[in-house]
Design an enzyme around this catalytic site. Structure first.
Site, PDB file in Angstrom:
ATOM      1  N   ASP A  29       0.855  -1.196   0.000  1.00 24.12           N
ATOM      2  CA  ASP A  29       0.000   0.000   0.000  1.00 24.12           C
ATOM      3  C   ASP A  29       0.887   1.242   0.000  1.00 24.12           C
ATOM      4  N   THR A  40      -1.686   6.470   0.809  1.00 24.49           N
ATOM      5  CA  THR A  40      -2.181   7.778   0.382  1.00 24.49           C
ATOM      6  C   THR A  40      -3.043   8.316   1.525  1.00 24.49           C
ATOM      7  N   ASP A  65       4.210   1.853  -4.226  1.00 24.04           N
ATOM      8  CA  ASP A  65       3.230   2.306  -5.209  1.00 24.04           C
ATOM      9  C   ASP A  65       3.026   1.211  -6.266  1.00 24.04           C
ATOM     10  N   ALA A  81      -6.462   1.596  -5.262  1.00 25.73           N
ATOM     11  CA  ALA A  81      -7.075   2.501  -6.236  1.00 25.73           C
ATOM     12  C   ALA A  81      -7.302   3.843  -5.577  1.00 25.73           C
ATOM     13  N   THR A 133      -2.888   5.598 -10.965  1.00 26.74           N
ATOM     14  CA  THR A 133      -2.998   4.446 -10.059  1.00 26.74           C
ATOM     15  C   THR A 133      -3.914   3.368 -10.636  1.00 26.74           C
ATOM     16  N   THR A 156     -15.844  -2.340  -9.892  1.00 31.81           N
ATOM     17  CA  THR A 156     -17.027  -1.691  -9.323  1.00 31.81           C
ATOM     18  C   THR A 156     -18.212  -1.718 -10.289  1.00 31.81           C
ATOM     19  N   ASP A 157     -19.413  -1.652  -9.713  1.00 29.22           N
ATOM     20  CA  ASP A 157     -20.617  -1.579 -10.563  1.00 29.22           C
ATOM     21  C   ASP A 157     -20.669  -0.260 -11.344  1.00 29.22           C
ATOM     22  N   GLU A 158     -19.859   0.727 -10.912  1.00 29.94           N
ATOM     23  CA  GLU A 158     -19.906   2.034 -11.585  1.00 29.94           C
ATOM     24  C   GLU A 158     -19.430   1.958 -13.033  1.00 29.94           C
ATOM     25  N   TYR A 217     -13.419   8.706 -12.204  1.00 23.79           N
ATOM     26  CA  TYR A 217     -13.165   7.495 -11.400  1.00 23.79           C
ATOM     27  C   TYR A 217     -13.660   6.247 -12.122  1.00 23.79           C
ATOM     28  N   LYS A 267     -11.615   2.964 -13.726  1.00 24.72           N
ATOM     29  CA  LYS A 267     -11.851   1.563 -13.330  1.00 24.72           C
ATOM     30  C   LYS A 267     -12.239   0.739 -14.563  1.00 24.72           C
ATOM     31  N   VAL A 269     -26.488  16.501   1.815  1.00 26.74           N
ATOM     32  CA  VAL A 269     -27.067  15.550   0.846  1.00 26.74           C
ATOM     33  C   VAL A 269     -27.054  16.207  -0.532  1.00 26.74           C
ATOM     34  N   GLY A 327     -22.445  15.181 -12.967  1.00 28.43           N
ATOM     35  CA  GLY A 327     -22.586  13.889 -13.657  1.00 28.43           C
ATOM     36  C   GLY A 327     -23.117  12.782 -12.747  1.00 28.43           C
TER      37      GLY A 327
HETATM   38  P1  NAD Z   1      -9.971   3.120  -0.213  1.00 23.15           P
HETATM   39  O1  NAD Z   1      -9.843   4.444  -0.891  1.00 23.15           O
HETATM   40  O2  NAD Z   1     -10.535   3.047   1.160  1.00 23.15           O
HETATM   41  O3  NAD Z   1      -8.536   2.411  -0.161  1.00 23.15           O
HETATM   42  C1  NAD Z   1      -7.643   2.421  -1.230  1.00 23.15           C
HETATM   43  C2  NAD Z   1      -6.267   1.995  -0.722  1.00 23.15           C
HETATM   44  O4  NAD Z   1      -5.374   1.948  -1.842  1.00 23.15           O
HETATM   45  C3  NAD Z   1      -5.655   2.953   0.294  1.00 23.15           C
HETATM   46  O5  NAD Z   1      -5.107   2.230   1.375  1.00 23.15           O
HETATM   47  C4  NAD Z   1      -4.552   3.656  -0.495  1.00 23.15           C
HETATM   48  O6  NAD Z   1      -3.450   4.046   0.315  1.00 23.15           O
HETATM   49  C5  NAD Z   1      -4.157   2.583  -1.481  1.00 23.15           C
HETATM   50  N1  NAD Z   1      -3.550   3.130  -2.709  1.00 23.15           N
HETATM   51  C6  NAD Z   1      -3.993   4.162  -3.455  1.00 23.15           C
HETATM   52  N2  NAD Z   1      -3.151   4.384  -4.490  1.00 23.15           N
HETATM   53  C7  NAD Z   1      -2.168   3.449  -4.391  1.00 23.15           C
HETATM   54  C8  NAD Z   1      -1.021   3.144  -5.170  1.00 23.15           C
HETATM   55  N3  NAD Z   1      -0.719   3.860  -6.259  1.00 23.15           N
HETATM   56  N4  NAD Z   1      -0.245   2.112  -4.793  1.00 23.15           N
HETATM   57  C9  NAD Z   1      -0.533   1.383  -3.685  1.00 23.15           C
HETATM   58  N5  NAD Z   1      -1.602   1.635  -2.904  1.00 23.15           N
HETATM   59  C10 NAD Z   1      -2.411   2.650  -3.250  1.00 23.15           C
HETATM   60  O7  NAD Z   1     -10.801   2.233  -1.232  1.00 23.15           O
HETATM   61  P2  NAD Z   1     -11.884   1.074  -0.933  1.00 23.15           P
HETATM   62  O8  NAD Z   1     -13.205   1.697  -0.754  1.00 23.15           O
HETATM   63  O9  NAD Z   1     -11.343   0.133   0.062  1.00 23.15           O
HETATM   64  O10 NAD Z   1     -11.901   0.351  -2.358  1.00 23.15           O
HETATM   65  C11 NAD Z   1     -11.003  -0.722  -2.647  1.00 23.15           C
HETATM   66  C12 NAD Z   1     -11.238  -1.188  -4.076  1.00 23.15           C
HETATM   67  O11 NAD Z   1     -12.575  -1.618  -4.223  1.00 23.15           O
HETATM   68  C13 NAD Z   1     -11.032  -0.088  -5.122  1.00 23.15           C
HETATM   69  O12 NAD Z   1     -10.397  -0.660  -6.224  1.00 23.15           O
HETATM   70  C14 NAD Z   1     -12.439   0.361  -5.482  1.00 23.15           C
HETATM   71  O13 NAD Z   1     -12.490   0.817  -6.815  1.00 23.15           O
HETATM   72  C15 NAD Z   1     -13.214  -0.938  -5.302  1.00 23.15           C
HETATM   73  N6  NAD Z   1     -14.637  -0.804  -4.924  1.00 23.15           N
HETATM   74  C16 NAD Z   1     -14.998  -0.054  -3.847  1.00 23.15           C
HETATM   75  C17 NAD Z   1     -16.354   0.001  -3.471  1.00 23.15           C
HETATM   76  C18 NAD Z   1     -16.802   0.779  -2.267  1.00 23.15           C
HETATM   77  O14 NAD Z   1     -18.011   0.882  -2.034  1.00 23.15           O
HETATM   78  N7  NAD Z   1     -15.919   1.347  -1.464  1.00 23.15           N
HETATM   79  C19 NAD Z   1     -17.295  -0.714  -4.212  1.00 23.15           C
HETATM   80  C20 NAD Z   1     -16.884  -1.469  -5.314  1.00 23.15           C
HETATM   81  C21 NAD Z   1     -15.548  -1.514  -5.650  1.00 23.15           C
HETATM   82  O1  TDX Z   2     -21.474  14.202   1.099  1.00 21.59           O
HETATM   83  C1  TDX Z   2     -22.064  13.405   0.344  1.00 21.59           C
HETATM   84  N1  TDX Z   2     -23.382  13.581   0.080  1.00 21.59           N
HETATM   85  C2  TDX Z   2     -24.095  12.781  -0.766  1.00 21.59           C
HETATM   86  O2  TDX Z   2     -25.290  12.996  -0.986  1.00 21.59           O
HETATM   87  C3  TDX Z   2     -21.389  12.266  -0.265  1.00 21.59           C
HETATM   88  C4  TDX Z   2     -19.934  12.007   0.002  1.00 21.59           C
HETATM   89  C5  TDX Z   2     -22.120  11.454  -1.097  1.00 21.59           C
HETATM   90  N2  TDX Z   2     -23.429  11.707  -1.371  1.00 21.59           N
HETATM   91  C6  TDX Z   2     -24.150  10.808  -2.298  1.00 21.59           C
HETATM   92  C7  TDX Z   2     -23.462  10.587  -3.631  1.00 21.59           C
HETATM   93  C8  TDX Z   2     -23.875   9.173  -3.989  1.00 21.59           C
HETATM   94  O3  TDX Z   2     -25.120   9.186  -4.654  1.00 21.59           O
HETATM   95  O4  TDX Z   2     -24.208   9.524  -1.681  1.00 21.59           O
HETATM   96  C9  TDX Z   2     -24.043   8.472  -2.646  1.00 21.59           C
HETATM   97  C10 TDX Z   2     -22.856   7.628  -2.242  1.00 21.59           C
HETATM   98  O5  TDX Z   2     -21.704   8.421  -2.411  1.00 21.59           O
HETATM   99  P1  TDX Z   2     -20.227   7.864  -2.122  1.00 21.59           P
HETATM  100  O6  TDX Z   2     -20.176   7.356  -0.732  1.00 21.59           O
HETATM  101  O7  TDX Z   2     -19.265   8.918  -2.551  1.00 21.59           O
HETATM  102  O8  TDX Z   2     -20.185   6.586  -3.063  1.00 21.59           O
HETATM  103  P2  TDX Z   2     -20.389   6.380  -4.646  1.00 21.59           P
HETATM  104  O9  TDX Z   2     -20.149   7.627  -5.404  1.00 21.59           O
HETATM  105  O10 TDX Z   2     -21.700   5.700  -4.836  1.00 21.59           O
HETATM  106  O11 TDX Z   2     -19.163   5.376  -4.957  1.00 21.59           O
HETATM  107  C11 TDX Z   2     -18.875   4.275  -4.047  1.00 21.59           C
HETATM  108  O12 TDX Z   2     -19.401   3.062  -4.541  1.00 21.59           O
HETATM  109  C12 TDX Z   2     -18.783   2.497  -5.675  1.00 21.59           C
HETATM  110  C13 TDX Z   2     -17.373   4.142  -3.816  1.00 21.59           C
HETATM  111  O13 TDX Z   2     -16.843   5.356  -3.316  1.00 21.59           O
HETATM  112  C14 TDX Z   2     -16.651   3.691  -5.071  1.00 21.59           C
HETATM  113  O14 TDX Z   2     -15.282   3.501  -4.796  1.00 21.59           O
HETATM  114  C15 TDX Z   2     -17.282   2.390  -5.533  1.00 21.59           C
HETATM  115  O15 TDX Z   2     -16.725   2.002  -6.754  1.00 21.59           O
END
Ligand code: NAD
Ligand code: TDX
Length: 339
Positions: free
Chosen positions: A33, A36, A59, A83, A100, A125-127, A153, A157, A209, A278
């Site tokens: 890791d 970051t 990295d 990521a 990254t 991700t589903d995104e 983002y 992905k 929100v 968006g």
């Molecule tokens: P996060 O942002 O909490 O953690 C990301 C980690 O990656 C951090 O520890 C950061 O230090 C590390 N990192 C970033 N850039 C790096 C680099 N260049 N080299 C090495 N390490 C690096 O993210 P998360 O929410 O745990 O998501 C993890 C993975 O799952 C991501 O690939 C994200 O796209 C995917 N994902 C997340 C969600 C969600 O809801 N959070 C849903 C679907 C998929």
């Molecule tokens: O302050 C806020 N207010 C708000 O209304 C924030 C931070 C978010 N939101 C809304 C935006 C989205 O519709 O809430 C929803 C969820 O937002 P996030 O927590 O930023 O998640 P999202 O954009 O859905 O993306 C997450 O799910 C898919 C993760 O961050 C991604 O890494 C993953 O791929």
């Protein structure tokens, strides 16, 4: 078995490390890791006490560093969580996301090719499927839904996913991809919706929100995601994509109201702010394939999961207070004060 988990100091990667150390005490787990802003070494404190776990700072996009690590460690499986993961940050500064998320993925896969055709799993991700309209609740994302991204983002992905599938077809690298819906649970960085709202509600601060709050996300407890990845890396078919989600769709405003109710805080804390650029309307995963092929089903209901999550944030205030008291304050000012 030796597994490289990248991004393990972040939210889902850390939960996966704890899940794997507990389930497979005989496995060696190495976490790579970059630490970051989103990576937190304190999250891995307990893992550090386990002799089967090792942390390496670096990295994933640094070719020389990654090659040296692979030469030393002889991994059997690589699981790439690393990521840049926050949509709002990608709108402000897309470049780090491309470096990254795309080049980092390429660097890891090149190392997998070079050091023995190592099995590679991409956490996606589903995104990548874009969004669905709110008036077509019959529609869901399947693995064959076209890629159609909205944000820098999700585009990064999607770029990585295409590259992973290209490495399978072109070089025969043994790859798999999981595309999961929104996760929630312990160690979730407080810039994301659920932990942001929990931490701000506890401090009696306004809850921002976006737009009208009617955007829909499909929430999955993080441990269910970890179990899906465990199944895929052990039994998933090479070259395949698996959607992961539990049919738990909620509007953002409903999520915020549930949190307020659990914490016994007033709805007057809710503040509607300018919408995300968006902004995707609805995500909804069809998980039929992973159920049919690997028998995966979510085990934690949203009612249980959100209670466990809130409880974790109440019991681990130091973890998130340390984050909120640092650089995060500048981020919040920059991102929210003009909204
Ligand atoms: P996060 O942002 O909490 O953690 C990301 C980690 O990656 C951090 O520890 C950061 O230090 C590390 N990192 C970033 N850039 C790096 C680099 N260049 N080299 C090495 N390490 C690096 O993210 P998360 O929410 O745990 O998501 C993890 C993975 O799952 C991501 O690939 C994200 O796209 C995917 N994902 C997340 C969600 C969600 O809801 N959070 C849903 C679907 C998929
Ligand atoms: O302050 C806020 N207010 C708000 O209304 C924030 C931070 C978010 N939101 C809304 C935006 C989205 O519709 O809430 C929803 C969820 O937002 P996030 O927590 O930023 O998640 P999202 O954009 O859905 O993306 C997450 O799910 C898919 C993760 O961050 C991604 O890494 C993953 O791929």
């Amino acid at each position: 078995m030796k597994i490289l988990v990248t991004g393990g100091a972040g939210f889902i990667g850390a939960n996966f490390i704890y899940y794997m150390l507990d389930k497979y005490p005989e496995y060696d787990i190495v976490c790579l890791d970059k630490l970051t802003y989103a990576g937190n070494l304190s999250t891995l404190e307990k893992a550090m006490q386990n002799a089967k776990f090792k942390f390496v700072k670096g990295d994933i996009a640094d070719v020389e560093f990654v090659n040296n690590l692979f030469a030393q460690e002889k991994f059997d499986i690589v699981v790439n969580f690393a990521a840049e993961s926050h949509v709002d940050r990608s709108i402000e500064d897309p470049r780090t996301f491309l470096i990254t998320n795309i080049l980092g993925t390429q660097t890891l896969m090149d190392a997998c090719r070079k050091y023995g055709n190592i099995r590679y799993h991409q956490v996606s991700t589903d995104e990548v499927y874009g969004d669905l309209p709110l008036d077509r609740l019959d529609l869901f994302f399947t693995e064959t839904t076209p890629i159609h991204t909205s944000s820098p983002y999700s585009s990064s992905k999607a770029g990585a996913d295409l590259l992973v599938l290209a490495y399978y077809r072109t070089y025969g690298l043994p790859v798999t991809i999981s595309r999961c819906s929104n996760n929630y649970g312990p160690y979730h960085f407080p810039e994301k919706l659920i932990p942001l709202m929990i931490s701000r509600a506890l401090a009696n601060k306004s809850l921002p929100v976006y737009g009208n709050g009617l955007n829909v996300r499909d929430w999955l407890y993080v441990e269910d995601h970890c179990r899906a990845i465990d199944l895929i890396i052990h039994r998933g078919k090479i070259g395949e994509v698996y959607n992961v989600g539990g049919h738990n769709e909620r509007t953002n405003i409903d999520i915020v109201k549930i949190i307020l109710k659990e914490l016994n805080k007033p709805e007057s804390l809710i503040t509607y702010v300018a919408d995300r650029k968006g902004h995707d309307m609805r995500y909804a995963i069809d998980p039929t394939k992973i159920y049919n092929e690997l028998g995966w089903l979510p085990t934690t209901t949203f009612q249980e999961g959100i209670k466990k999550t809130i409880d974790w944030y109440l019991k681990n205030e130091k973890w998130w207070q340390d984050i909120l008291s640092g650089e995060y304050q500048n981020y919040y000012k920059k991102m929210y004060e003009q909204k």
